[in-house]
Design a protein around this motif. Sequence first.
Motif, PDB file in Angstrom:
ATOM      1  N   LEU A 177       0.823  -1.213   0.000  1.00  0.00           N
ATOM      2  CA  LEU A 177       0.000   0.000   0.000  1.00  0.00           C
ATOM      3  C   LEU A 177       0.856   1.262   0.000  1.00  0.00           C
ATOM      4  O   LEU A 177       0.407   2.318  -0.436  1.00  0.00           O
ATOM      5  N   ALA A 178       2.105   1.154   0.480  1.00  0.00           N
ATOM      6  CA  ALA A 178       2.989   2.327   0.566  1.00  0.00           C
ATOM      7  C   ALA A 178       3.672   2.641  -0.769  1.00  0.00           C
ATOM      8  O   ALA A 178       4.240   3.723  -0.931  1.00  0.00           O
ATOM      9  N   LEU A 179       3.597   1.744  -1.737  1.00  0.00           N
ATOM     10  CA  LEU A 179       4.218   1.992  -3.054  1.00  0.00           C
ATOM     11  C   LEU A 179       3.345   2.970  -3.853  1.00  0.00           C
ATOM     12  O   LEU A 179       2.164   3.157  -3.531  1.00  0.00           O
ATOM     13  N   PRO A 180       3.906   3.623  -4.897  1.00  0.00           N
ATOM     14  CA  PRO A 180       3.103   4.575  -5.680  1.00  0.00           C
ATOM     15  C   PRO A 180       1.793   3.947  -6.173  1.00  0.00           C
ATOM     16  O   PRO A 180       1.769   2.772  -6.539  1.00  0.00           O
ATOM     17  N   VAL A 181       0.741   4.755  -6.166  1.00  0.00           N
ATOM     18  CA  VAL A 181      -0.601   4.247  -6.448  1.00  0.00           C
ATOM     19  C   VAL A 181      -0.969   4.418  -7.923  1.00  0.00           C
ATOM     20  O   VAL A 181      -0.820   5.500  -8.489  1.00  0.00           O
ATOM     21  N   ALA A 182      -1.462   3.356  -8.539  1.00  0.00           N
ATOM     22  CA  ALA A 182      -1.995   3.426  -9.911  1.00  0.00           C
ATOM     23  C   ALA A 182      -3.508   3.301  -9.813  1.00  0.00           C
ATOM     24  O   ALA A 182      -4.024   2.593  -8.945  1.00  0.00           O
ATOM     25  N   ASP A 183      -4.223   3.991 -10.697  1.00  0.00           N
ATOM     26  CA  ASP A 183      -5.677   4.068 -10.594  1.00  0.00           C
ATOM     27  C   ASP A 183      -6.233   4.177 -12.008  1.00  0.00           C
ATOM     28  O   ASP A 183      -5.927   5.144 -12.713  1.00  0.00           O
ATOM     29  N   ARG A 184      -7.032   3.211 -12.471  1.00  0.00           N
ATOM     30  CA  ARG A 184      -7.500   3.208 -13.862  1.00  0.00           C
ATOM     31  C   ARG A 184      -8.849   2.541 -14.038  1.00  0.00           C
ATOM     32  O   ARG A 184      -9.193   1.627 -13.302  1.00  0.00           O
ATOM     33  N   PHE A 185      -9.510   2.928 -15.134  1.00  0.00           N
ATOM     34  CA  PHE A 185     -10.699   2.236 -15.610  1.00  0.00           C
ATOM     35  C   PHE A 185     -10.210   1.107 -16.520  1.00  0.00           C
ATOM     36  O   PHE A 185      -9.454   1.360 -17.456  1.00  0.00           O
ATOM     37  N   VAL A 186     -10.612  -0.125 -16.246  1.00  0.00           N
ATOM     38  CA  VAL A 186     -10.251  -1.235 -17.134  1.00  0.00           C
ATOM     39  C   VAL A 186     -11.411  -2.224 -17.207  1.00  0.00           C
ATOM     40  O   VAL A 186     -12.032  -2.542 -16.190  1.00  0.00           O
TER      41      VAL A 186
END
Length: 222
Positions: A88-97
């Motif tokens: 959870l501490a790693l960079p966050v990716a957020d997408r519609f797929v």
Amino acid sequence: MVLYAWMSTITFVVVILLVCGCVEKQQTPTLNASEKEDSFYDGRELTSIDEQRNNAIKGTQFINKETYTLQVTGMVNRSLNLTYEELLALPVADRFVRMDCVEGWGFDARWTGVTLNSIFNDSGLQPGAENVIFYCADGYSTSLELDYLREKDIMLAYRLNNVTLTSDRGFPLQLVAEGRYGYKWAKWITHIEVTDQPYAGFWESRGYSNVAIVGERAYEFF
Ligand SMILES: Nc1nc2c(c(=O)[nH]1)N[C@H]1C(S)=C(S)[C@@H](COP(=O)(O)O)O[C@H]1N2
Ligand SMILES: [Mo]
């Protein structure tokens, strides 16, 4: 005296059952009432979680968040053992797929998680690495080409429609294999192995395409 012994035995059993009940709740994440599911993301409508279908060879796996680690091994410079908090501490990716199963059903969702590129940034990659194998808690496995994972910046999701993945949806992690059929979307991932060898996962070793591009032929016989 005998009655007293019975009463204390019954009390003991009740206490044990209550304690087990609480522990069990922690180990099996269910939808948290304080988390509200999104119905739109990036201007697009999402399929609600209870309308999404679910397919698994051995049913739901229940993974304990406190003891869970994601192992990263094989052709990396440093093997990793990441806890849920570290992920959870790693960079966050957020997408519609969109997810499409070979059976012809699919759904649109918002996925939030960590990219394999972030993980490989930490582990390093050895020259000649070609494939990545995903091993899951139910004995399921699948693999994908390293080039695809890196170029498409593919993620391991820990949230779906903005709520924490529940156990039936693959807690703690589901691979979001954009453009590939559902059987590449490994759930309950416990171990990632980087290799220079070809690999045939659970469905791939039973006749399904190892490339699994959505819209292309998925099965060798039809
Ligand atoms: N560990 C594990 N992952 C799995 C499977 C499985 O049986 N075990 N089934 C796959 C198949 S065939 C599909 S279609 C998708 C379904 O994922 P969903 O729960 O997001 O709908 O999970 C994939 N990942
Ligand atoms: Mo599937």
